[in-house]
Write an enzyme that holds these catalytic residues in place. Sequence first.
Site, PDB file in Angstrom:
ATOM      1  N   SER A  34      65.702  33.424  63.517  1.00 44.09           N
ATOM      2  CA  SER A  34      65.609  33.115  62.129  1.00 44.09           C
ATOM      3  C   SER A  34      64.164  33.277  61.733  1.00 44.09           C
ATOM      4  O   SER A  34      63.427  33.051  62.405  1.00 44.09           O
ATOM      5  CB  SER A  34      65.933  31.355  61.849  1.00 44.09           C
ATOM      6  OG  SER A  34      67.089  31.181  61.874  1.00 44.09           O
ATOM      7  N   HIS A  69      68.850  35.358  59.512  1.00 45.18           N
ATOM      8  CA  HIS A  69      69.472  34.652  60.481  1.00 45.18           C
ATOM      9  C   HIS A  69      70.475  35.109  61.342  1.00 45.18           C
ATOM     10  O   HIS A  69      71.329  35.763  60.799  1.00 45.18           O
ATOM     11  CB  HIS A  69      70.087  33.449  60.069  1.00 45.18           C
ATOM     12  CG  HIS A  69      69.072  32.565  58.970  1.00 45.18           C
ATOM     13  ND1 HIS A  69      67.969  31.748  59.448  1.00 45.18           N
ATOM     14  CD2 HIS A  69      68.925  32.615  57.705  1.00 45.18           C
ATOM     15  CE1 HIS A  69      67.468  31.371  58.428  1.00 45.18           C
ATOM     16  NE2 HIS A  69      67.766  31.614  57.255  1.00 45.18           N
ATOM     17  N   GLU A  96      57.023  38.732  45.459  1.00 48.91           N
ATOM     18  CA  GLU A  96      58.008  38.954  44.661  1.00 48.91           C
ATOM     19  C   GLU A  96      59.166  38.055  45.139  1.00 48.91           C
ATOM     20  O   GLU A  96      60.397  38.593  44.675  1.00 48.91           O
ATOM     21  CB  GLU A  96      58.331  40.547  44.642  1.00 48.91           C
ATOM     22  CG  GLU A  96      57.401  41.406  43.965  1.00 48.91           C
ATOM     23  CD  GLU A  96      56.406  41.959  45.231  1.00 48.91           C
ATOM     24  OE1 GLU A  96      56.483  41.357  46.341  1.00 48.91           O
ATOM     25  OE2 GLU A  96      55.233  42.593  44.765  1.00 48.91           O
ATOM     26  N   SER A  97      59.109  37.070  45.983  1.00 52.20           N
ATOM     27  CA  SER A  97      60.038  36.205  46.434  1.00 52.20           C
ATOM     28  C   SER A  97      60.310  36.196  47.988  1.00 52.20           C
ATOM     29  O   SER A  97      59.250  35.572  48.572  1.00 52.20           O
ATOM     30  CB  SER A  97      61.294  36.321  45.656  1.00 52.20           C
ATOM     31  OG  SER A  97      61.246  35.939  44.184  1.00 52.20           O
ATOM     32  N   CYS A 107      61.907  39.753  42.468  1.00 57.48           N
ATOM     33  CA  CYS A 107      61.710  39.537  40.935  1.00 57.48           C
ATOM     34  C   CYS A 107      60.790  40.831  40.412  1.00 57.48           C
ATOM     35  O   CYS A 107      60.600  41.576  41.193  1.00 57.48           O
ATOM     36  CB  CYS A 107      61.255  38.201  40.637  1.00 57.48           C
ATOM     37  SG  CYS A 107      59.391  37.905  41.092  1.00 57.48           S
TER      38      CYS A 107
END
Lengths: 152, 152
Positions: free
Chosen positions: B92, B105, B99-100, B120
Amino acid sequence: MNALTRLGMVSESPSNAQTTRNAEGAEATKDYFIERDGMRFAGMHLLVDLWEAEGLDDPAAIEAALREGATAARATILHGHFHHFSPSGGVSGVLVLAESHISIHTWPERGFAAIDIFMCGACDPYRALPALKAAFRARRVAVSEQRRGVVR
Amino acid sequence: MNALTRLGMVSESPSNAQTTRNAEGAEATKDYFIERDGMRFAGMHLLVDLWEAEGLDDPAAIEAALREGATAARATILHGHFHHFSPSGGVSGVLVLAESHISIHTWPERGFAAIDIFMCGACDPYRALPALKAAFRARRVAVSEQRRGVVR
């Protein structure tokens, strides 16, 4: 609980059972895929968009809210990282869980936050929602449920 | 590039313009909301499910693949964390971006990985896909596009 093991279950006690069942009746198989409504899939992923929300520029409070949500869902928190942007004041952060993750990105200037609650195994992401809704007091909440890794 | 500023754009040079346009023609407004196809929204979020994939139990290689994808999309990497589970060998991990984020996983025992590419501003998450597809050599790839924070 051994945090190094992908759990998806509250108890790790040895068992001959191949599946366990959580409170909502969803089964978790031994590789932690979920069986619900006749579907088998890896995890439940909620995309939560909050509007007219508050507290979107406070990294400590935001982290606390996500941790509370994770705990409510009985998830195991492995790691957290929260970043505070300037000049917007927005925050991007994530909790890495044994059961996947919770992330958040906020736009205080818009009163908007995008949250993701992705949980596998027997953890129910819906259980994380009340704490998050309470923390951000959003007047409008949109929740989209995405089942990841549906076995065909 | 000042990593402490939510960018969404490649260049931070001062400008009187309220919007910029990326190569695909999507506009990024000054608060980094996107305008495309007549819709205004916070960011583009791709949910990518990979099946019959390889290399799902190598944290270093997985991190490298995600970093390559982020770079291809011209995103700014702020933080990375990758966790290796045992005994499954699954991983994970997440890259927190200006930008986020990009998260992954993996379920090596199933040949399955769930990847999220949330960007974004003017960054295009589709640009991250080729590197990820090449790294994991998945025989089956399902991509779901979710627009987050659509302004109504």
